[in-house]
Write a protein that holds these residues in place. Structure first.
Motif, PDB file in Angstrom:
ATOM      1  N   SER A   1      26.972  51.668  35.638  1.00  0.00           N
ATOM      2  CA  SER A   1      27.963  52.096  34.669  1.00  0.00           C
ATOM      3  C   SER A   1      29.043  52.943  35.322  1.00  0.00           C
ATOM      4  O   SER A   1      28.775  54.015  35.839  1.00  0.00           O
ATOM      5  N   LEU A   2      30.265  52.416  35.330  1.00  0.00           N
ATOM      6  CA  LEU A   2      31.394  53.197  35.835  1.00  0.00           C
ATOM      7  C   LEU A   2      32.492  53.189  34.785  1.00  0.00           C
ATOM      8  O   LEU A   2      32.730  52.185  34.129  1.00  0.00           O
ATOM      9  N   ASN A   3      33.162  54.306  34.658  1.00  0.00           N
ATOM     10  CA  ASN A   3      34.350  54.362  33.812  1.00  0.00           C
ATOM     11  C   ASN A   3      35.417  53.420  34.384  1.00  0.00           C
ATOM     12  O   ASN A   3      35.567  53.304  35.604  1.00  0.00           O
ATOM     13  N   VAL A   4      36.175  52.775  33.503  1.00  0.00           N
ATOM     14  CA  VAL A   4      37.125  51.759  33.984  1.00  0.00           C
ATOM     15  C   VAL A   4      38.291  52.388  34.757  1.00  0.00           C
ATOM     16  O   VAL A   4      38.814  51.782  35.702  1.00  0.00           O
ATOM     17  N   ALA A   5      38.679  53.611  34.398  1.00  0.00           N
ATOM     18  CA  ALA A   5      39.742  54.273  35.165  1.00  0.00           C
ATOM     19  C   ALA A   5      39.225  54.617  36.562  1.00  0.00           C
ATOM     20  O   ALA A   5      39.923  54.428  37.571  1.00  0.00           O
ATOM     21  N   THR A   6      37.986  55.116  36.640  1.00  0.00           N
ATOM     22  CA  THR A   6      37.383  55.402  37.943  1.00  0.00           C
ATOM     23  C   THR A   6      37.280  54.117  38.768  1.00  0.00           C
ATOM     24  O   THR A   6      37.579  54.106  39.970  1.00  0.00           O
ATOM     25  N   THR A   7      36.880  53.035  38.100  1.00  0.00           N
ATOM     26  CA  THR A   7      36.811  51.734  38.768  1.00  0.00           C
ATOM     27  C   THR A   7      38.170  51.374  39.369  1.00  0.00           C
ATOM     28  O   THR A   7      38.255  50.953  40.525  1.00  0.00           O
ATOM     29  N   SER A   8      39.237  51.558  38.583  1.00  0.00           N
ATOM     30  CA  SER A   8      40.575  51.234  39.095  1.00  0.00           C
ATOM     31  C   SER A   8      40.904  52.086  40.313  1.00  0.00           C
ATOM     32  O   SER A   8      41.511  51.615  41.272  1.00  0.00           O
ATOM     33  N   GLY A   9      40.469  53.346  40.292  1.00  0.00           N
ATOM     34  CA  GLY A   9      40.715  54.231  41.438  1.00  0.00           C
ATOM     35  C   GLY A   9      40.014  53.734  42.685  1.00  0.00           C
ATOM     36  O   GLY A   9      40.614  53.672  43.775  1.00  0.00           O
ATOM     37  N   ILE A  10      38.749  53.354  42.548  1.00  0.00           N
ATOM     38  CA  ILE A  10      37.971  52.887  43.703  1.00  0.00           C
ATOM     39  C   ILE A  10      38.577  51.600  44.267  1.00  0.00           C
ATOM     40  O   ILE A  10      38.753  51.446  45.474  1.00  0.00           O
ATOM     41  N   VAL A  11      38.947  50.690  43.381  1.00  0.00           N
ATOM     42  CA  VAL A  11      39.466  49.397  43.836  1.00  0.00           C
ATOM     43  C   VAL A  11      40.858  49.539  44.447  1.00  0.00           C
ATOM     44  O   VAL A  11      41.138  48.989  45.518  1.00  0.00           O
ATOM     45  N   LEU A  12      41.738  50.281  43.770  1.00  0.00           N
ATOM     46  CA  LEU A  12      43.098  50.433  44.304  1.00  0.00           C
ATOM     47  C   LEU A  12      43.064  51.183  45.629  1.00  0.00           C
ATOM     48  O   LEU A  12      43.797  50.858  46.566  1.00  0.00           O
ATOM     49  N   HIS A  13      42.204  52.203  45.729  1.00  0.00           N
ATOM     50  CA  HIS A  13      42.050  52.919  46.997  1.00  0.00           C
ATOM     51  C   HIS A  13      41.587  51.968  48.094  1.00  0.00           C
ATOM     52  O   HIS A  13      42.127  51.956  49.209  1.00  0.00           O
ATOM     53  N   SER A  14      40.607  51.138  47.762  1.00  0.00           N
ATOM     54  CA  SER A  14      40.044  50.224  48.747  1.00  0.00           C
ATOM     55  C   SER A  14      41.096  49.198  49.200  1.00  0.00           C
ATOM     56  O   SER A  14      41.237  48.931  50.390  1.00  0.00           O
ATOM     57  N   LEU A  15      41.858  48.656  48.265  1.00  0.00           N
ATOM     58  CA  LEU A  15      42.866  47.651  48.618  1.00  0.00           C
ATOM     59  C   LEU A  15      44.068  48.285  49.309  1.00  0.00           C
ATOM     60  O   LEU A  15      44.639  47.705  50.234  1.00  0.00           O
ATOM     61  N   ALA A  16      44.436  49.473  48.883  1.00  0.00           N
ATOM     62  CA  ALA A  16      45.551  50.176  49.540  1.00  0.00           C
ATOM     63  C   ALA A  16      45.156  50.498  50.978  1.00  0.00           C
ATOM     64  O   ALA A  16      45.962  50.375  51.907  1.00  0.00           O
ATOM     65  N   ASP A  17      43.893  50.872  51.178  1.00  0.00           N
ATOM     66  CA  ASP A  17      43.396  51.204  52.509  1.00  0.00           C
ATOM     67  C   ASP A  17      43.376  49.965  53.400  1.00  0.00           C
ATOM     68  O   ASP A  17      43.591  50.055  54.608  1.00  0.00           O
ATOM     69  N   ALA A  18      43.107  48.787  52.796  1.00  0.00           N
ATOM     70  CA  ALA A  18      43.002  47.554  53.574  1.00  0.00           C
ATOM     71  C   ALA A  18      44.381  47.007  53.962  1.00  0.00           C
ATOM     72  O   ALA A  18      44.474  46.061  54.728  1.00  0.00           O
ATOM     73  N   ARG A  19      45.419  47.573  53.431  1.00  0.00           N
ATOM     74  CA  ARG A  19      46.782  47.087  53.718  1.00  0.00           C
ATOM     75  C   ARG A  19      47.132  47.376  55.171  1.00  0.00           C
ATOM     76  O   ARG A  19      47.092  48.478  55.616  1.00  0.00           O
TER      77      ARG A  19
ATOM     78  N   LYS B   1      30.654  38.752  42.889  1.00  0.00           N
ATOM     79  CA  LYS B   1      30.111  38.078  44.065  1.00  0.00           C
ATOM     80  C   LYS B   1      30.245  38.928  45.327  1.00  0.00           C
ATOM     81  O   LYS B   1      29.321  39.027  46.128  1.00  0.00           O
ATOM     82  N   THR B   2      31.420  39.523  45.516  1.00  0.00           N
ATOM     83  CA  THR B   2      31.720  40.208  46.771  1.00  0.00           C
ATOM     84  C   THR B   2      31.761  41.721  46.552  1.00  0.00           C
ATOM     85  O   THR B   2      32.407  42.178  45.605  1.00  0.00           O
ATOM     86  N   PRO B   3      31.085  42.500  47.409  1.00  0.00           N
ATOM     87  CA  PRO B   3      31.272  43.952  47.288  1.00  0.00           C
ATOM     88  C   PRO B   3      32.712  44.322  47.652  1.00  0.00           C
ATOM     89  O   PRO B   3      33.289  43.730  48.573  1.00  0.00           O
ATOM     90  N   ILE B   4      33.273  45.263  46.931  1.00  0.00           N
ATOM     91  CA  ILE B   4      34.706  45.561  47.071  1.00  0.00           C
ATOM     92  C   ILE B   4      35.109  45.879  48.508  1.00  0.00           C
ATOM     93  O   ILE B   4      36.166  45.455  48.968  1.00  0.00           O
ATOM     94  N   THR B   5      34.258  46.562  49.253  1.00  0.00           N
ATOM     95  CA  THR B   5      34.645  46.939  50.621  1.00  0.00           C
ATOM     96  C   THR B   5      34.643  45.741  51.565  1.00  0.00           C
ATOM     97  O   THR B   5      35.182  45.823  52.665  1.00  0.00           O
ATOM     98  N   ALA B   6      34.043  44.623  51.145  1.00  0.00           N
ATOM     99  CA  ALA B   6      34.021  43.424  52.004  1.00  0.00           C
ATOM    100  C   ALA B   6      35.166  42.470  51.658  1.00  0.00           C
ATOM    101  O   ALA B   6      35.280  41.402  52.241  1.00  0.00           O
ATOM    102  N   LEU B   7      36.013  42.880  50.721  1.00  0.00           N
ATOM    103  CA  LEU B   7      37.090  41.993  50.269  1.00  0.00           C
ATOM    104  C   LEU B   7      38.331  42.170  51.145  1.00  0.00           C
ATOM    105  O   LEU B   7      38.908  43.255  51.199  1.00  0.00           O
ATOM    106  N   PRO B   8      38.765  41.104  51.842  1.00  0.00           N
ATOM    107  CA  PRO B   8      40.030  41.222  52.572  1.00  0.00           C
ATOM    108  C   PRO B   8      41.163  41.262  51.550  1.00  0.00           C
ATOM    109  O   PRO B   8      41.087  40.591  50.522  1.00  0.00           O
ATOM    110  N   ARG B   9      42.181  42.059  51.842  1.00  0.00           N
ATOM    111  CA  ARG B   9      43.266  42.147  50.857  1.00  0.00           C
ATOM    112  C   ARG B   9      44.172  40.930  50.906  1.00  0.00           C
ATOM    113  O   ARG B   9      44.783  40.649  51.923  1.00  0.00           O
ATOM    114  N   PRO B  10      44.299  40.227  49.789  1.00  0.00           N
ATOM    115  CA  PRO B  10      45.240  39.097  49.762  1.00  0.00           C
ATOM    116  C   PRO B  10      46.679  39.628  49.806  1.00  0.00           C
ATOM    117  O   PRO B  10      46.925  40.782  49.447  1.00  0.00           O
ATOM    118  N   ARG B  11      47.590  38.764  50.227  1.00  0.00           N
ATOM    119  CA  ARG B  11      49.005  39.182  50.267  1.00  0.00           C
ATOM    120  C   ARG B  11      49.471  39.601  48.877  1.00  0.00           C
ATOM    121  O   ARG B  11      50.175  40.580  48.723  1.00  0.00           O
TER     122      ARG B  11
END
Lengths: 267, 267
Positions: A249-267, A205-215
């Protein structure tokens, strides 16, 4: 550190190294294998959560190790052998020439692991991920972006499998993890502990960069191809990584990198 | 599409499949190998930039292909064989049972490729990347995030190497690429064509999420371990992906995913 020179492949002190191939396959038991300079560097650092039982090094490699062994505990047996003896022990050619045996010890279960997490926490939750490269890649990214824990369902493969450790570049030794039970049971546990479930999906539903980081954020990742099943997606806030329309199509490890980077950045 | 049943491994019409292993090693010549259902799906779609010479399928796999062959050109020879004959042709077990031969044809050089790019363009520039998994992973991400081209220096390995195509999930067939010359020559060409050079480095000046996207962006990626050499970094705007202090290590394909996602998102 005690340097012990081996003169025969049959020395019983290094029996743990004889079953390296089987240990690859079963991926369990009390011991695991570390190999290569980069991983040994992590294994000998305070970041490694597991004790080492011994090291086994090709004589030819010792000179190039520099300060690597300086961090080794005083009582750690370090066996050295010629490459021929080394290959005779393991039954195949160990081209890196640097091996170690780690001990799992008593590992905390998922519940205990979650109980020890801080109020603000980021965990990665790989579900049904059976590819060792991907499990290793996820652990590498989890370490790089400071995830507080990784929770694998039992259908996923073991982060302490030899290849997974190697691909993780030691991340498997750093990031606290548990691997147990069903996806459903893990999600119940996470929800009960105040985690918001974030499920990655191409139709999210939500693009990853628009996701506020939950606690407390739990990032759910499914296997490439099938992805996360509908009943898991239905319980979570679904998130997508926007891609070019015709190549979803994205590799799942690459996906984890993009998401963790995005959430770590939002901290 | 013409279905042609083979009754012998020695049939001269499928000679191109006999040298698959060597083609792996040399990674050049006029032909390349595609394999597996997902890659064949891309290869038979209009997104594939290369003509196919033929397909070679295990009989047992044909029923499960569904509409895959519907997109095949009418005159494409599709050889079918038992698994035993198939393995006899290639000299090793082809467990996917689905192979094809593609033709490189006349590939544009870097200069010609750049000349054909739009005014606003995003290119990825892998330099000295010799690992086939990483080259494939970069091409997969380039396709996923719509990079306009990939420019490899000649020290990097070929994106049409069999394993690189497989890991790219067909991205190598989609994203226009060139592979030639030195890193310096490629950078000269890019600068002369108005590209801003963005170099990824753990010690980079700007965090990637703070980087405004230039109209023409060239993302430079170096090999894991050594990274980009200082004389390349000196010519570029250096960018970093912030990580947890004590584990400064990302896979280069994952890095490409994070950067291309970030720049595609900024468009």
């Amino acid at each position: 550190m005690r340097l012990i020179e081996l003169t025969s492949s049959d020395d019983p002190r290094i029996d743990a190294y004889r079953v390296i191939k089987e240990r690859d396959l079963v991926g369990r038991g009390g011991r695991f294998v570390v190999e290569g300079k980069t991983v040994l560097d992590v294994a000998l650092s305070p970041r490694n959560r597991f004790p080492l039982e011994s090291l086994l090094l090709a004589e030819s490699r010792i000179e190039g190790l520099g300060g690597l062994l300086e961090g080794a505990p005083e009582d750690l047996p370090v066996y050295t052998a010629s490459q021929a003896i080394l290959d005779g022990i393991t039954g195949f050619h160990i081209h890196r020439g640097l091996l170690g045996i780690g001990l799992r010890g008593e590992m905390p279960g998922a519940e205990q692991l979650i109980a020890g997490l801080p109020a603000e926490a980021l965990v990665v939750v790989p579900l049904g991920i059976t590819n060792h490269d991907n499990v290793g890649g996820i652990m590498r990214n989890a370490a790089a972006f400071g995830a507080d824990a990784a929770l694998f369902d039992f259908a996923s493969c073991d982060p302490l499998y030899r290849k997974a450790i190697r691909v993780s570049v030691g991340g498997s030794l750093i990031v606290p993890f548990a691997r147990e039970g069903s996806a459903e049971a893990l999600l119940d546990l996470l929800v009960a502990n105040g985690f918001e479930l974030i499920a990655l999906s191409p139709a999210g539903k939500t693009p990853i960069t628009a996701l506020p980081r939950p606690r407390r954020a739990a990032v759910l990742l499914g296997a490439e191809g099938p992805g996360l099943p509908p009943h898991i997606l239905a319980r979570a806030h679904t998130v997508r990584i926007p891609m070019k329309g015709d190549f979803d199509s994205l590799n799942v490890a690459t996906t984890s990198g993009i998401v963790l980077h995005s959430l770590a950045d939002a901290r």
